[in-house]
Write a protein that holds these residues in place. Structure first.
Motif, PDB file in Angstrom:
ATOM      1  N   PHE A  35       0.841  -1.209   0.000  1.00 48.25           N
ATOM      2  CA  PHE A  35       0.000   0.000   0.000  1.00 48.25           C
ATOM      3  C   PHE A  35       0.873   1.253   0.000  1.00 48.25           C
ATOM      4  O   PHE A  35       0.645   2.190  -0.747  1.00 48.25           O
ATOM      5  CB  PHE A  35      -0.906   0.013   1.243  1.00 48.25           C
ATOM      6  N   TYR A  40       3.249   1.375  -3.402  1.00 46.12           N
ATOM      7  CA  TYR A  40       2.648   1.478  -4.740  1.00 46.12           C
ATOM      8  C   TYR A  40       1.366   2.306  -4.794  1.00 46.12           C
ATOM      9  O   TYR A  40       0.966   2.763  -5.843  1.00 46.12           O
ATOM     10  CB  TYR A  40       2.363   0.083  -5.296  1.00 46.12           C
ATOM     11  N   LEU A  41       0.680   2.450  -3.670  1.00 49.00           N
ATOM     12  CA  LEU A  41      -0.630   3.106  -3.741  1.00 49.00           C
ATOM     13  C   LEU A  41      -0.732   4.401  -2.947  1.00 49.00           C
ATOM     14  O   LEU A  41      -1.745   5.098  -3.019  1.00 49.00           O
ATOM     15  CB  LEU A  41      -1.730   2.139  -3.241  1.00 49.00           C
TER      16      LEU A  41
END
Lengths: 181, 245
Positions: free
Chosen positions: A51, A54-55
């Motif tokens: 998380f 990458y997010l």
């Protein structure tokens, strides 16, 4: 954290953590354990790593008082009782918030109310807040905004007074809002 | 209870535990000083010369923690006073926009899925359409391939029978537009079961995205209206969330 976590477990954890299944967002540690197994903390930590990387999101655990606890170091019993939530981990813009359904006057009102509460030991009379809001935003919007903030849990009503809500405690860095860090 | 070696081991464990707890947290109040003092009190009568070194190290560490707690409190109470003052100045001096900007710097909202937009559908379809092989091992993931958004959208419309709803909604709108130039969103969405409402909402969202209608949000009335595209005088567009329930 153990070195290998199966991807299907991470997918499952993401689904459970992101999809709102109760009235309030978030899921209890014991619920995660029952769905992900004994090693649920390893899976949560691996999911958190993905998380964050990458997010631009992160997973937090909060105790019953709404205080954040460290997932890595907290004891098993506290983690079982804790609520796990996913937070945005990057600075937001007004545009982001508007896309998510917030209006500028609503954001400004929340900012104003929190600043007022922080400077008054966390408690305020609702009429004082109404008067304060009228000085900055349209009078026609005040009641709607107050009810929205109450409904979402950013502020709470206790003994005819307004206090800081559970959601504000989790989502907002008060020291940053005050500008003392 | 204790032999010399047993006492030494117990003291060593206590010191190790204290140091580990200390290294894990920057908050000095995480250390339960009373517990350590009580433990030491129990062991104290059995401590030999070998144990004295560790004993004094624990006491020194505990003293240091108490000192840190004092400094922490002093610092926090100062920050609290300063914070209150800053808060009052901000309330008095800032306008709505500045206040909103101040909050965004300190705000990290909870993420939970309870609404869906076209962009989210496309993002989800992008993810599903990638037959990618992802391996997670020591934090390494494989790269994600590029995708064509228009193809995905066409595919989505076909698979969800959205075309049928788009036609239905356009027909309904053309009837309503004959009576009035402005149609309330709820009037168009408000009939049928949840799936019907959702699909109509999605069709309207698609039509707005394509510029075939205009969605106008009246903030005072908290209502959304549908207009013909020729009534648009706004050159800038933004997404708004409309709850369909």
């Amino acid at each position: 954290m153990s070195s290998k976590v199966p991807l299907n477990k991470i997918r499952r954890a993401s689904r459970i953590l992101l999809f709102k299944s109760h009235t309030k967002p978030g899921i209890k540690g014991w619920e995660l354990r029952s769905q992900l197994g004994e090693k649920y903390i390893d899976i949560v930590l691996a999911t958190d790593m993905i998380f964050r990387e990458y997010l631009g999101l992160r997973i937090v655990a909060v105790n019953a008082d709404g205080r954040k606890i460290e997932i890595k170091n907290e004891n098993k019993n506290s983690l079982r009782k804790a609520t796990f939530l996913v937070l945005v981990d990057q600075p937001l813009t007004i545009r982001d918030l508007k896309t998510a359904g917030w209006r500028i006057d609503e954001i400004a009102s929340l900012s104003l109310i929190l600043l007022y509460l922080l400077s008054h030991n966390g408690v305020a009379n609702i009429n004082d807040l109404r008067n304060l809001l009228v000085s900055k935003i349209s009078k026609a919007r005040v009641n709607y905004i107050l009810s929205k903030l109450l409904r979402l849990g950013y502020i709470e009503e206790k003994d005819d007074k307004i206090i800081i809500g559970w959601r504000s405690k989790i989502e907002i860095d008060f020291e940053k809002l005050l500008g003392v860090v | 209870m204790n032999t010399g070696i047993g006492t030494y081991k117990k003291l060593k464990d206590l010191l190790d535990e204290l140091l580990v707890t200390l290294s894990k947290s920057s908050d000095p109040f995480k250390i339960d000083i009373n517990r350590y003092v009580k433990e030491l009190e129990k062991i104290f009568p059995y401590i030999d010369i070998q144990g004295l070194d560790i004993d004094s190290e624990i006491i020194y560490t505990l003293t240091d923690i108490v000192k840190k707690q004092k400094e922490w409190l002093k610092n926090k109470s100062f920050l609290f006073l300063l914070g209150s003052l800053i808060a009052l100045i901000k309330i008095a001096k800032m306008n709505s926009e500045d206040l909103a900007n101040e909050l965004t710097k300190a705000w990290k909202p909870i993420v939970s899925l309870e609404q869906i937009t076209f962009n989210e559908i496309l993002r989800g379809m992008n993810y599903m359409s990638q037959k990618k092989f992802i391996v997670f091992e020591e934090g390494i993931l494989k790269e994600v391939k590029d995708f064509n958004q228009d193809d995905l959208l066409k595919d989505f419309i076909k698979k969800t029978f959205l075309e049928e709803y788009i036609r239905k909604v356009e027909r309904h709108l053309s009837v309503l537009f004959k009576e009035k130039n402005i149609v309330e969103y709820g009037v168009l969405i408000g009939s049928g079961d949840f799936k019907e409402k959702y699909m109509r909402g999605l069709a309207l969202s698609y039509l707005a995205r394509e510029g075939r209608i205009i969605l106008y949000y009246d903030a005072i009335e908290e209502k959304v209206y549908i207009l013909k595209p020729e009534y648009s005088n706004n050159k800038e567009y933004e997404s708004i969330v409309i709850r369909v329930s």
